[in-house]
Design a protein around this motif. Structure first.
Motif, short mmCIF file in Angstrom:
data_model
loop_
_atom_site.label_atom_id
_atom_site.label_comp_id
_atom_site.label_asym_id
_atom_site.label_seq_id
_atom_site.Cartn_x
_atom_site.Cartn_y
_atom_site.Cartn_z
N UNK A 231 -9.59 -5.92 6.84
CA UNK A 231 -8.95 -5.32 8.02
C UNK A 231 -7.53 -4.87 7.70
N UNK A 232 -6.74 -5.74 7.06
CA UNK A 232 -5.34 -5.40 6.76
C UNK A 232 -5.24 -4.12 5.93
N UNK A 233 -6.13 -3.98 4.96
CA UNK A 233 -6.06 -2.82 4.06
C UNK A 233 -6.63 -1.57 4.72
N UNK A 234 -7.80 -1.69 5.32
CA UNK A 234 -8.43 -0.51 5.94
C UNK A 234 -7.62 0.00 7.12
N UNK A 235 -7.04 -0.89 7.91
CA UNK A 235 -6.29 -0.47 9.09
C UNK A 235 -4.95 0.19 8.72
N UNK A 236 -4.51 -0.01 7.49
CA UNK A 236 -3.26 0.62 7.03
C UNK A 236 -3.49 2.00 6.43
N UNK A 237 -4.69 2.23 5.90
CA UNK A 237 -4.98 3.48 5.19
C UNK A 237 -5.82 4.45 6.01
N UNK A 238 -6.90 3.97 6.59
CA UNK A 238 -7.93 4.83 7.18
C UNK A 238 -7.81 4.96 8.69
N UNK A 239 -8.52 5.97 9.18
CA UNK A 239 -8.76 6.02 10.62
C UNK A 239 -9.85 5.00 10.94
N UNK A 240 -10.06 4.74 12.22
CA UNK A 240 -11.07 3.76 12.61
C UNK A 240 -12.46 4.21 12.17
N UNK A 241 -12.74 5.51 12.29
CA UNK A 241 -14.04 6.05 11.91
C UNK A 241 -14.25 5.96 10.40
N UNK A 242 -13.19 6.27 9.62
CA UNK A 242 -13.28 6.19 8.17
C UNK A 242 -13.51 4.74 7.72
N UNK B 81 0.82 -1.21 0.00
CA UNK B 81 0.00 0.00 0.00
C UNK B 81 0.85 1.26 0.00
N UNK B 82 2.00 1.21 0.66
CA UNK B 82 2.91 2.37 0.66
C UNK B 82 3.42 2.64 -0.75
N UNK B 83 3.74 1.58 -1.49
CA UNK B 83 4.18 1.72 -2.87
C UNK B 83 3.04 2.24 -3.75
N UNK B 84 1.84 1.75 -3.49
CA UNK B 84 0.65 2.20 -4.22
C UNK B 84 0.39 3.69 -3.97
N UNK C 90 -1.61 7.93 4.81
CA UNK C 90 -1.94 6.63 5.37
C UNK C 90 -1.87 6.74 6.89
N UNK C 91 -3.01 7.00 7.49
CA UNK C 91 -3.06 7.23 8.94
C UNK C 91 -3.03 5.91 9.71
N UNK C 92 -3.91 5.01 9.33
CA UNK C 92 -3.95 3.71 9.99
C UNK C 92 -4.56 3.77 11.38
N UNK C 93 -4.96 2.60 11.91
CA UNK C 93 -5.60 2.63 13.23
C UNK C 93 -5.41 1.31 13.99
N UNK C 94 -4.35 0.58 13.69
CA UNK C 94 -4.17 -0.71 14.35
C UNK C 94 -2.75 -0.86 14.88
N UNK C 95 -2.52 -1.95 15.61
CA UNK C 95 -1.20 -2.29 16.10
C UNK C 95 -1.04 -3.81 16.05
#
Length: 259
Positions: free
Chosen positions: A194-205, A126-129, A139-144
């Motif tokens: 989950x893998x994709x959304x948690x790397x790009x979006x905030x939890x609300x997004x 996703x970083x390359x994309x 890419x804010x992300x919301x996971x650990x």
């Protein structure tokens, strides 16, 4: 951007040198793991089939006196298989079950394994994309790592539970196809999204996208899952799945942030 344009762009991105390098990783790692697992299972199978004890008894009356005769035998080594394969019916049944169950387990395990492997590669893909097409989207992300492992364990347990609960439907024609694939599709969809959304979006997004684009996302992951059912295909196209859904999430995130 139309769906056709997303697919074409995803294919072009996949064919870039960096993405092709990423594509090799799931294939190589999966081969290593499958190689190890194969020999472990084969060893266990040989041990289980190594010895079979057969016991029987028969009671007869001789001059009014009961006599009991017992028979004990041990079938050792490959004699069991030879015995079963000696008859046409048992030979066909043994061959059918070995291939059917083996193929079924191999495909499911390959999907399960590939989804876990690409989970570690997703942030890099996703970083390359983002560098190539979405430099305007942070890419804010919301996971650990801890939460990711918790979700992996939770999704795996739910998948196993679904496999058990759906056992009655495995014996009903046509319904058994859905029943057998529903648990694995649940895991496939849950972890990829989950893998994709948690790397790009905030939890609300992520929640908003999941709510308003639920049908679209399920349709896409269902089609990708069907592709992954082709034996071992997922090892070659796993990175494409991430790229394709990555474009979907980047575009949806841009749409949200431009409101």
């Amino acid at each position: 951007m139309s769906e056709k344009e997303i697919v074409i762009r995803s294919i072009k991105d996949l064919l870039t040198p960096k993405m092709l390098k990423y594509s090799i990783v799931p294939f190589v790692l999966s081969l290593v793991v499958l190689y190890i697992v194969f020999f472990i299972i084969a060893s266990m199978g040989v041990e289980q089939l190594g010895t079979l004890s057969v016991e029987s008894s028969q009671t007869t009356l001789q001059s009014g006196v009961p006599h009991t005769e017992s028979f004990n035998a041990t079938i050792v080594g490959s004699s069991i298989i030879k015995f079963l394969m000696h008859y046409a019916i048992t030979s066909w049944l043994v061959t059918f079950f070995i291939y059917a169950i083996g193929t079924f387990l191999a495909i499911y395990f390959s999907i399960f394994l590939a989804v876990i492997i690409i989970g570690f590669l997703t942030p890099f893909v996703l970083a390359e994309l983002q560098r190539r097409s979405y430099s305007d989207i942070a890419m804010i992300g919301h996971s650990n790592l801890l939460y990711s492992l918790f979700l992996l364990l939770k999704s795996t347990l739910i998948m196993v539970l679904l496999f058990i609960l759906l056992i009655p439907f495995y014996f009903i024609p046509f319904l058994n196809i859905i029943a057998l694939n529903l648990p694995m599709y649940y895991f496939f969809h849950k972890m990829l999204i989950f893998d994709i959304s948690s790397s790009i979006c905030t939890k609300e997004e992520a929640k908003e996208i999941a709510y308003f684009k639920a049908s679209s996302l399920r349709t896409k992951t269902a089609l990708l899952y069907l592709i992954s059912l082709i034996p071992f295909a997922i090892f070659f196209v796993a990175i494409f799945f991430v790229i394709y859904l990555g474009h979907t999430y980047f575009l949806a995130t841009r749409e949200l942030r431009e409101r």
